[in-house]
Structures are given as structure tokens and as C-alpha cells.
Motif scaffolding. Structure first.
Motif, PDB file in Angstrom:
ATOM      1  N   LYS A 197     -34.176  45.654  39.756  1.00 10.81           N
ATOM      2  CA  LYS A 197     -33.065  44.901  39.175  1.00 10.81           C
ATOM      3  C   LYS A 197     -33.156  44.885  37.647  1.00 10.81           C
ATOM      4  N   LYS A 200     -32.228  48.260  36.205  1.00 13.16           N
ATOM      5  CA  LYS A 200     -30.799  48.526  36.383  1.00 13.16           C
ATOM      6  C   LYS A 200     -29.973  47.771  35.346  1.00 13.16           C
ATOM      7  N   GLU A 201     -30.420  46.575  34.982  1.00 13.63           N
ATOM      8  CA  GLU A 201     -29.658  45.722  34.068  1.00 13.63           C
ATOM      9  C   GLU A 201     -30.002  45.948  32.598  1.00 13.63           C
ATOM     10  N   ASN A 202     -31.096  46.650  32.315  1.00 14.51           N
ATOM     11  CA  ASN A 202     -31.544  46.805  30.926  1.00 14.51           C
ATOM     12  C   ASN A 202     -31.832  48.266  30.608  1.00 14.51           C
TER      13      ASN A 202
END
Length: 303
Positions: A197, A200-202
Motif C-alpha cells: 500500500k 502504491k501511494e508514494n
């Protein structure tokens, strides 16, 4: 005159007929269990408690002397976070193509191997340019990951992410409670989900990973393929003194076997930590000196 009594060799009196095959299997099984346990930095006591098997029984198994049931083996496998099949032999799924590639690589000099890795990462792995935009610091507690990571993030205007803290946020529980409720295997599963996660977000970040992230092959391979990794290392004595200086007096730090356990874990994980792109030894240096060396090394290798 009666014939003299026949004599048996020492080996034959110690082991029953057919021991050669069965005994070798038990020795191999014990060696594999011990290898997996050490790789994860676990003591026999920890595994025995997690698997609900006596520590003496586990010691006999690792010595190749244990006659253990499949049910208990399944518990031990769960405590080690591996499929039960991995206890019998290293996981292998080699194809003809993989064997051919391995033979080819064995004959390449080191500088050519580095070129091959780069090309594979670029053409078949995660985009190399994107991988280098995320710096992941790995290593044992007390090496300086958090301190150096926070300074590097501030210097480069990137977000600093403590993976363990993200796990606590996602679960709403402190790490100690997670281990208490779900055990080692449960925590490692949460660690993998949180890492996926976070990445994926950074697309840009400086990440400090927990010391045991290397013990789960799938999780560690995922990190290596998507982040530029730096092993922050130090001498065992400095690991311990820094952790205690921070006021962390968890059981390991207070145990008489603490230093021995720490050395054993470092030794078991060293080959895994060395898979990092870079290595920075912070032993005997100040934070400022270590940070200056980290910046210089990254600049030289990321250009």
C-alpha cells in the motif's frame, strides 16, 4: 570350539537398520528447520511457544533426532511463516530456462553481472527510474535508520515513512499487541500488505523498514525491486547501546543472552542485508558524519 561372538560397529549399535536413508532425512529436516528459524531471527523458545511444541522436542528435531508428527510439523511451519513443504527442502520451481540462465550467469565476471541486473530490472522489472525515486533503509534496530531516514527525507523534500508505524496505523494496534494476537506469521502478512500500500501511494519517499523485513523472501524481493535500498549497519554493541539509550528496555535488551542473540541474528541475516544496493556502516561515527556519507554515496550512485 565355539566361534567368537560377532561384533557390531558403533554406528550400527546407535542406529537401527535402514538408518542411512531415514536418518539422513531427519538430519536434513532438522537442518532446514534450524536454517529457517535463524533466518527469521527467532529463538527456539519463541518458535516452540508459537507452535505449541516443547522446546526440548524442537531441539531434538533440529538435531536430526526427532520423530515428529505431521500435525506438529504443520504448527512449526506456521510459526516460521512457511508452507510445510519448505521444511523438507528449499522451495524449487526451476525450469530448463532457469537452469540455462543460471549456467550462463555463473561464467560472467562481477562487472558484467551488475550490467545484467540493471538490464533485467529495466526491461522486465519495475521501472528503474521510478525505483530510484524511493530510498528504503534496511537493517537491525539501533543502526540509525530512523534518524538518517528523517534527515534524508527533509533534505530531499520527500515524505519519510516508518513502515512499522504504518502497520500500527493500518491495524489500530501497537506492534506488541499484533505479535501477541497474531504471532510472527500474522505480523509478516500485515507487513507485506502495508508495504504494498505504501509503495502504491508514494512514488517518491524515504522508507525505514523493520529489521525482519528480509526474513520473508516475497516481501523483501518486492521491496528490492521497487526501492533503492541501503543497508544501514553497525557493530552489535552499538546496536544494543543505541536502542537502550532511546529508553527501549524490551525483553531482548534486558536478557542475559541479548548480545549473543543479536550477534546470531545479524550473522543469519547478513547475506540477505547484503542484497541492498548500498551499504553504510555507522559504527563509531556521529549522526552528522554518517548522514554526510549517506548523502555523498547516494549522489554518486544515483546520478
Amino acid at each position: 570350539m565355539a566361534p567368537p561372538p560377532t561384533t557390531q560397529s558403533k554406528a550400527s549399535t546407535l542406529h537401527p537398520a535402514g538408518w542411512s536413508e531415514n536418518g539422513e532425512f531427519l538430519v536434513s529436516l532438522g537442518r532446514r528447520v534450524r536454517e529457517l528459524r535463524r533466518r527469521r531471527g527467532l529463538t527456539r523458545k519463541q518458535v516452540s511457544q508459537e507452535a505449541e511444541v516443547s522446546e526440548r522436542h524442537l531441539a531434538q528435531l533440529e538435531a536430526g533426532e526427532g520423530n515428529i508428527s505431521v500435525v506438529l510439523l504443520q504448527r512449526i511451519a506456521r510459526a516460521l511463516s512457511v508452507p510445510i513443504g519448505d521444511l523438507f527442502s528449499p522451495q524449487t520451481d526451476e525450469t530448463t530456462e532457469k537452469r540455462l540462465i543460471q549456467r550462463f550467469l555463473e561464467h560472467l565476471p562481477q562487472h558484467r553481472l551488475e550490467d545484467v541486473v540493471f538490464r533485467l530490472m529495466r526491461d522486465f522489472g519495475h521501472e528503474e527510474k521510478m525505483r530510484r525515486m524511493r530510498i528504503a533503509l534496511i537493517g537491525m534496530r539501533g543502526a540509525g535508520k530512523s534518524t538518517l531516514g528523517a534527515k534524508l527525507a527533509a533534505e530531499t523534500s520527500n515524505r519519510f515513512i516508518e513502515l512499522d508505524q504504518e502497520i500500527e496505523k493500518d491495524t489500530g494496534m501497537p506492534l506488541g499487541e499484533i505479535f501477541s494476537l497474531y504471532g510472527q506469521s500474522g505480523f509478516r502478512a500485515m507487513e507485506k500488505r502495508t508495504l504494498e500500500k505504501v509503495l502504491k501511494e508514494n512514488h517518491r519517499a524515504v522508507i525505514s523498514a523493520g529489521g525482519g523485513v528480509v526474513s520473508e523472501k516475497e516481501t523483501f524481493d518486492y521491496l528490492l525491486s521497487r526501492c533503492y535500498t541501503v543497508w544501514i549497519k553497525a557493530r552489535p554493541e552499538e546496536h544494543m547501546s543505541r536502542v537502550m539509550a532511546q529508553g527501549d528496555f524490551r525483553p531482548m535488551a534486558a536478557n542475559d543472552q541479548a548480545m549473543e542473540d543479536l550477534r546470531r541474528i545479524l550473522e543469519a541475516r547478513e547475506s540477505l542485508y547484503r542484497k541492498a544496493d548500498l551499504v553504510l556502516d555507522t559504527s563509531g561515527t556521529s549522526v552528522e558524519e554518517s548522514f554526510a556519507r549517506l548523502k555523498a554515496t547516494l549522489q554518486a550512485n544515483l546520478q
